[in-house]
Design an enzyme around this catalytic site. Structure first.
Site, PDB file in Angstrom:
ATOM      1  N   HIS A 113      -5.384   1.508  -5.965  1.00 28.70           N
ATOM      2  CA  HIS A 113      -4.611   2.210  -4.934  1.00 28.70           C
ATOM      3  C   HIS A 113      -4.109   1.238  -3.866  1.00 28.70           C
ATOM      4  CE1 HIS A 113      -3.657   5.707  -2.299  1.00 28.70           C
ATOM      5  NE2 HIS A 113      -3.954   4.850  -1.338  1.00 28.70           N
ATOM      6  N   GLU A 114      -5.040   0.445  -3.352  1.00 30.10           N
ATOM      7  CA  GLU A 114      -4.652  -0.490  -2.290  1.00 30.10           C
ATOM      8  C   GLU A 114      -3.763  -1.605  -2.827  1.00 30.10           C
ATOM      9  OE1 GLU A 114      -5.139   0.367   0.649  1.00 30.10           O
ATOM     10  OE2 GLU A 114      -6.559   1.981   0.238  1.00 30.10           O
ATOM     11  N   HIS A 141      -0.217  -0.540  -2.491  1.00 35.06           N
ATOM     12  CA  HIS A 141       0.293  -0.798  -1.137  1.00 35.06           C
ATOM     13  C   HIS A 141       0.606  -2.285  -0.947  1.00 35.06           C
ATOM     14  CE1 HIS A 141      -0.482   3.230   0.133  1.00 35.06           C
ATOM     15  NE2 HIS A 141      -1.807   3.124   0.187  1.00 35.06           N
TER      16      HIS A 141
END
Length: 557
Positions: free
Chosen positions: A29-30, A33
């Site tokens: 997920h990160e 980003h």
């Protein structure tokens, strides 16, 4: 669980897998980003797996601090100009920046770059889920059962509508179905709502209007859940073997009897009865059986036996001594290792190499993994326990799909005839397509469940928090690495959806702010954003408390 020792055991059995699964999902997920942020020219100050104090880390040549933090319940990417890990803008720092610095900050980036960077996290979770499913489909393929009804529960929704054994399910609400799982999945999410079921009977198609009933079910680990059911099954629950001198035998139950109901509650599978009986050791229950077309009631008192669950916890459960509810031998192959050591029909297998077992299937799986190696069986017969040593031998058998396969076995079964299954393999592109379909099913199923909660069809107690995730992680670990990966894929979709909720603090809240900014032509004021973040934080905290309370309540019973 009833004791501090039990809770500590629960943590020990589940925490390692939980940390692995959650760390994988947070990292992906990160990383979404991070990659889009870097591509957009935004400077990244920190990439953390976990919250709180740093345990270990390093700083790369771009000035990004990569670190592991103490609390493994999430993670974050902190961009240049952020006040904290939630990407709240540091207004004072932003106003003091030079034009060059402002261009490298998150708040100073163009609107579309900020939106893309924020959306990349949840999108990465969806991509991960698709990738995991695709790998599983390409490596393992899929086994499926044709949607043919073998058993119709007495007084169930299907029986009331006129469904009969032998009917082939063709479509639900106009959508074609090809597997029994598709039917179960669709029905389970629609309790109390009328569905149109199309079946094929004697070459003719017929339509039935059915309203699934809401029931509480449990999986193989005892996790309870609500779902819709219409009362059909793939296997007819016929007694295959009766334990000599066991509770069922004393009550007069015979092999060949068909299980219809227990304490007046209709049953469709052996599992319905097994779960009910296991919760009632020493308490009288009434089994309704069908024999030669006649219904008969048999009062039975389950005896108490010790069971070990997937987490290694022991508890007293009820047993009535019929197969395959209990680990009773229902058939023995002649000239097999089991026959050579004197095992007999109706013998109850208590343990294998000191490990308690709850079904003959567990014994079969253990034997398959110990070819040509002696294993010790503890067997109960007529109230007497004896230990025997048996060596699984490898032989060529037909698997569930009719294909020859070499497998180690001691030559016993529970006597059940498995449903006819078909196997489907997938090429790379097909596997990706199935991965997308599975991900879409999870998304739609989540919205269906939320709609059921809002509409009053289901309760909200199935929303789970970190304790439940940890428990299920450990349970999946007992089934193998592929089960852990499948669970990770499901959880990855859930994390992606959760983060897309339009709640300040979450990614969806940021995207909501950017949508407002696009309409207004300027961002919301600092005070308005600060209030929104406080409200969002309170909402997320309330959800976490509610989910954790559900976890604790479910464990306390």
């Amino acid at each position: 669980m009833g004791s501090a020792a039990g809770f500590i055991g629960f943590l020990t059995n589940n925490v390692i897998t939980f940390v692995f699964v959650l760390s994988l999902l947070v990292f992906v997920h990160e990383m979404g980003h991070y990659l889009v942020g870097r591509w957009s020219g935004i400077r990244i100050m920190a990439f953390s797996i976990g919250f709180g104090p740093e345990i270990a880390g390093f700083t790369d040549k771009h000035g990004t601090r990569w670190k592991l933090s103490l609390i493994p319940l999430g993670g974050y990417v902190r961009f240049f100009g952020d006040e904290d890990a939630s990407s709240k803008v540091d207004v004072d720092q932003l106003s003091a920046m030079t034009e060059e610095e402002r261009a490298q900050s998150f708040a100073g980036a163009k609107l579309w770059k900020r939106a893309a960077t924020v959306a990349a996290g949840p999108i990465a979770n969806f991509i991960l889920a698709i990738a995991i499913f695709a790998v599983l489909f390409s490596v393992y393929g899929r086994t499926a059962a044709d949607p043919v009804v073998a058993m119709v529960t007495r007084d169930g929704a299907a029986a009331e509508a006129g469904i009969k054994p032998g009917d082939r399910l063709v479509a639900i609400d106009g959508v074609n179905v090809t597997t029994f799982d598709e039917v179960q999945r669709y029905v389970s999410l629609r309790p109390g709502r009328t569905i149109a079921l199309t079946v094929e009977r004697d070459g003719q198609k017929r339509d039935f209007q059915i309203v699934p009933k809401l029931v509480e079910d449990a999986d193989q680990f005892g996790n309870k859940m609500e779902m819709g059911r219409i009362g059909i099954a793939l296997i007819d629950p016929v007694v295959t073997v009766v334990e000599p001198a066991g509770p069922a035998a004393k009550a007069g139950i015979l092999a060949g009897d068909r299980l219809i109901a227990i304490d007046g509650n209709n049953v469709a599978t052996y599992y319905d009865i097994g779960r009910y009986v296991s919760d009632r050791p020493g308490k009288n229950v009434v089994l309704t059986m069908q024999r030669n077309g006649q219904m008969r009631d048999f009062p039975v008192v389950p005896k108490t036996v010790t069971d070990t669950d997937a987490s290694g916890n022991k508890r007293d459960v009820g047993s009535i001594g019929i197969g395959p509810i209990d680990p009773l031998i229902g058939s023995i192959v002649s000239d097999s290792p089991a026959a050579s050591v004197g095992l007999e029909l109706g013998d109850r297998i208590l343990s294998v190499d000191g490990r308690a077992v709850g079904s003959v299937g567990e014994v079969q799986r253990y034997a398959a993994a110990h070819a040509d190696k002696p294993v010790s069986l503890s067997v109960e017969r007529n109230g007497q326990t004896r230990d025997v040593s048996v060596t699984p031998k490898v032989s060529e058998e037909l698997d569930a799909f009719g294909a020859p396969a070499k497998i180690a076995s001691i030559g016993i079964t529970d006597g059940q005839k498995p449903p006819k299954l078909r196997y489907q393999s997938y090429g790379p592109l097909q596997a990706i397509g199935e991965g997308v379909r599975q991900t879409v099913n999870i998304v739609s199923g989540t919205f269906e469940y939320l709609g059921n909660v809002i509409g009053g069809y289901m309760k909200a107690d199935q929303l789970g928090g970190p304790i439940r995730v940890a428990q299920m992680s450990g349970q999946m670990a007992t089934l193998g690495f592929s089960a852990v990966l499948q669970f990770a894929a499901i959880l990855s979709v859930s994390i992606g959806l959760l983060n897309l909720m339009p709640v300040p603090v979450l990614d969806g809240g940021h995207l909501m702010f950017y949508a407002i900014e696009a309409v207004r032509g300027k961002p919301l004021g600092a005070r308005a954003q600060d209030i929104a973040f406080r409200i969002g934080f309170a909402m997320v905290l309330s959800l976490m408390v509610f989910a954790t309370w559900n976890d604790i309540s479910s464990r306390l019973g």
